[in-house]
Design a protein around this motif. Sequence first.
Motif, PDB file in Angstrom:
ATOM      1  N   GLY A  26       0.783  -1.226   0.000  1.00 48.19           N
ATOM      2  CA  GLY A  26       0.000   0.000   0.000  1.00 48.19           C
ATOM      3  C   GLY A  26       0.816   1.277   0.000  1.00 48.19           C
ATOM      4  N   ILE A  27       2.151   1.148  -0.050  1.00 45.06           N
ATOM      5  CA  ILE A  27       3.015   2.326  -0.126  1.00 45.06           C
ATOM      6  C   ILE A  27       4.015   2.114  -1.258  1.00 45.06           C
ATOM      7  N   ILE A  28       4.584   3.217  -1.736  1.00 46.81           N
ATOM      8  CA  ILE A  28       5.668   3.107  -2.721  1.00 46.81           C
ATOM      9  C   ILE A  28       6.931   2.861  -1.914  1.00 46.81           C
ATOM     10  N   PHE A  29       7.153   1.577  -1.622  1.00 40.29           N
ATOM     11  CA  PHE A  29       8.153   1.188  -0.644  1.00 40.29           C
ATOM     12  C   PHE A  29       9.526   1.765  -0.952  1.00 40.29           C
ATOM     13  N   ARG A  30       9.924   1.705  -2.221  1.00 45.85           N
ATOM     14  CA  ARG A  30      11.317   2.043  -2.553  1.00 45.85           C
ATOM     15  C   ARG A  30      11.634   3.513  -2.272  1.00 45.85           C
ATOM     16  N   LEU A  31      10.609   4.353  -2.137  1.00 45.50           N
ATOM     17  CA  LEU A  31      10.830   5.778  -1.942  1.00 45.50           C
ATOM     18  C   LEU A  31      10.932   6.169  -0.471  1.00 45.50           C
ATOM     19  N   ASN A  32      10.622   5.232   0.421  1.00 48.86           N
ATOM     20  CA  ASN A  32      10.502   5.567   1.831  1.00 48.86           C
ATOM     21  C   ASN A  32      11.680   5.108   2.674  1.00 48.86           C
ATOM     22  N   VAL A  33      12.051   5.953   3.637  1.00 43.71           N
ATOM     23  CA  VAL A  33      12.963   5.523   4.690  1.00 43.71           C
ATOM     24  C   VAL A  33      12.172   4.612   5.628  1.00 43.71           C
ATOM     25  N   MET A  34      12.726   3.456   5.941  1.00 39.23           N
ATOM     26  CA  MET A  34      12.050   2.477   6.781  1.00 39.23           C
ATOM     27  C   MET A  34      12.803   2.310   8.098  1.00 39.23           C
ATOM     28  N   GLY A  35      12.049   2.095   9.151  1.00 41.74           N
ATOM     29  CA  GLY A  35      12.664   1.942  10.465  1.00 41.74           C
ATOM     30  C   GLY A  35      12.113   0.744  11.215  1.00 41.74           C
ATOM     31  N   TRP A  36      12.933   0.225  12.108  1.00 36.93           N
ATOM     32  CA  TRP A  36      12.501  -0.750  13.096  1.00 36.93           C
ATOM     33  C   TRP A  36      12.461  -0.043  14.451  1.00 36.93           C
ATOM     34  N   TYR A  37      11.383  -0.279  15.151  1.00 34.03           N
ATOM     35  CA  TYR A  37      11.161   0.315  16.461  1.00 34.03           C
ATOM     36  C   TYR A  37      10.898  -0.817  17.451  1.00 34.03           C
ATOM     37  N   HIS A  50      17.283   2.471  11.175  1.00 32.32           N
ATOM     38  CA  HIS A  50      16.558   2.858   9.977  1.00 32.32           C
ATOM     39  C   HIS A  50      17.455   2.728   8.765  1.00 32.32           C
ATOM     40  N   ILE A  51      16.808   2.660   7.605  1.00 27.34           N
ATOM     41  CA  ILE A  51      17.519   2.485   6.349  1.00 27.34           C
ATOM     42  C   ILE A  51      16.864   3.354   5.295  1.00 27.34           C
ATOM     43  N   THR A  52      17.676   4.084   4.556  1.00 26.52           N
ATOM     44  CA  THR A  52      17.154   4.957   3.514  1.00 26.52           C
ATOM     45  C   THR A  52      16.815   4.160   2.259  1.00 26.52           C
ATOM     46  N   SER A  53      16.194   4.825   1.309  1.00 31.77           N
ATOM     47  CA  SER A  53      15.853   4.158   0.058  1.00 31.77           C
ATOM     48  C   SER A  53      17.105   3.679  -0.663  1.00 31.77           C
ATOM     49  N   THR A  57      22.310   3.264   6.426  1.00 30.69           N
ATOM     50  CA  THR A  57      21.725   2.779   7.676  1.00 30.69           C
ATOM     51  C   THR A  57      22.199   3.598   8.876  1.00 30.69           C
ATOM     52  N   ALA A  58      21.414   3.528   9.939  1.00 36.28           N
ATOM     53  CA  ALA A  58      21.793   4.146  11.205  1.00 36.28           C
ATOM     54  C   ALA A  58      21.162   3.329  12.320  1.00 36.28           C
ATOM     55  N   TYR A  59      21.838   3.327  13.473  1.00 34.21           N
ATOM     56  CA  TYR A  59      21.427   2.470  14.582  1.00 34.21           C
ATOM     57  C   TYR A  59      21.438   3.228  15.907  1.00 34.21           C
ATOM     58  N   ALA A  60      20.577   2.791  16.802  1.00 36.58           N
ATOM     59  CA  ALA A  60      20.642   3.276  18.175  1.00 36.58           C
ATOM     60  C   ALA A  60      21.935   2.765  18.809  1.00 36.58           C
ATOM     61  N   ASP A  61      22.466   3.540  19.737  1.00 34.99           N
ATOM     62  CA  ASP A  61      23.724   3.151  20.388  1.00 34.99           C
ATOM     63  C   ASP A  61      23.617   1.776  21.038  1.00 34.99           C
ATOM     64  N   GLY A  65      26.389  -2.531  16.114  1.00 31.47           N
ATOM     65  CA  GLY A  65      27.376  -3.599  16.148  1.00 31.47           C
ATOM     66  C   GLY A  65      26.762  -4.975  16.372  1.00 31.47           C
ATOM     67  N   ARG A  66      25.496  -5.007  16.785  1.00 29.94           N
ATOM     68  CA  ARG A  66      24.816  -6.288  17.026  1.00 29.94           C
ATOM     69  C   ARG A  66      23.665  -6.505  16.053  1.00 29.94           C
ATOM     70  N   PHE A  67      22.991  -5.437  15.660  1.00 24.57           N
ATOM     71  CA  PHE A  67      21.828  -5.516  14.772  1.00 24.57           C
ATOM     72  C   PHE A  67      22.213  -4.994  13.393  1.00 24.57           C
ATOM     73  N   THR A  68      21.587  -5.563  12.364  1.00 18.93           N
ATOM     74  CA  THR A  68      21.785  -5.109  10.989  1.00 18.93           C
ATOM     75  C   THR A  68      20.434  -4.996  10.297  1.00 18.93           C
ATOM     76  N   ILE A  69      20.152  -3.822   9.769  1.00 20.91           N
ATOM     77  CA  ILE A  69      18.909  -3.598   9.033  1.00 20.91           C
ATOM     78  C   ILE A  69      19.205  -3.701   7.538  1.00 20.91           C
ATOM     79  N   SER A  70      18.271  -4.270   6.798  1.00 23.43           N
ATOM     80  CA  SER A  70      18.432  -4.385   5.346  1.00 23.43           C
ATOM     81  C   SER A  70      17.056  -4.285   4.699  1.00 23.43           C
ATOM     82  N   ARG A  71      17.032  -4.073   3.399  1.00 27.01           N
ATOM     83  CA  ARG A  71      15.765  -3.942   2.701  1.00 27.01           C
ATOM     84  C   ARG A  71      15.855  -4.583   1.327  1.00 27.01           C
ATOM     85  N   ASP A  72      14.702  -4.982   0.817  1.00 21.83           N
ATOM     86  CA  ASP A  72      14.575  -5.503  -0.539  1.00 21.83           C
ATOM     87  C   ASP A  72      13.482  -4.684  -1.212  1.00 21.83           C
TER      88      ASP A  72
END
Length: 115
Positions: A26-37, A50-53, A57-61, A65-72
């Motif tokens: 329901g969204i134009i996924f590739r255009l959006n910054v996505m985050g895990w909360y 979070h990860i940009t289009s 990537t950027a991570y909470a302190d 070093g332990r978590f990795t975000i990725s997107r398809d």
Amino acid sequence: QVQLVESGGGLVQPGGSLRLSCAASGIIFRLNVMGWYRQAPGKGRELVAHITSGGSTAYADSVRGRFTISRDNVKSTVALQMNSLKPEDTAVYYCNLMPPNNNYWGQGTQVTVSS
């Protein structure tokens, strides 16, 4: 209608790993910054990563070093690989846009780290 459906949570021992996945529609996924909360019991919801289009990537302190975000962008999915899990990582994990749209919160997926 926008849907964000999280999966992959569970019970894991300290030091273990889990991989969460979020399927978006329901969204134009590739255009959006996505985050895990995540939201731990008795605490507010916090941004974990979070990860940009384009894949930056950027991570909470607390998870760097332990978590990795990725997107398809073809499958409209965003994943969170969580390694070296700690009891303090116990929470309900959600995906959303970054910044979040309050109309898009899904059910989340429970992650419990305990021996």
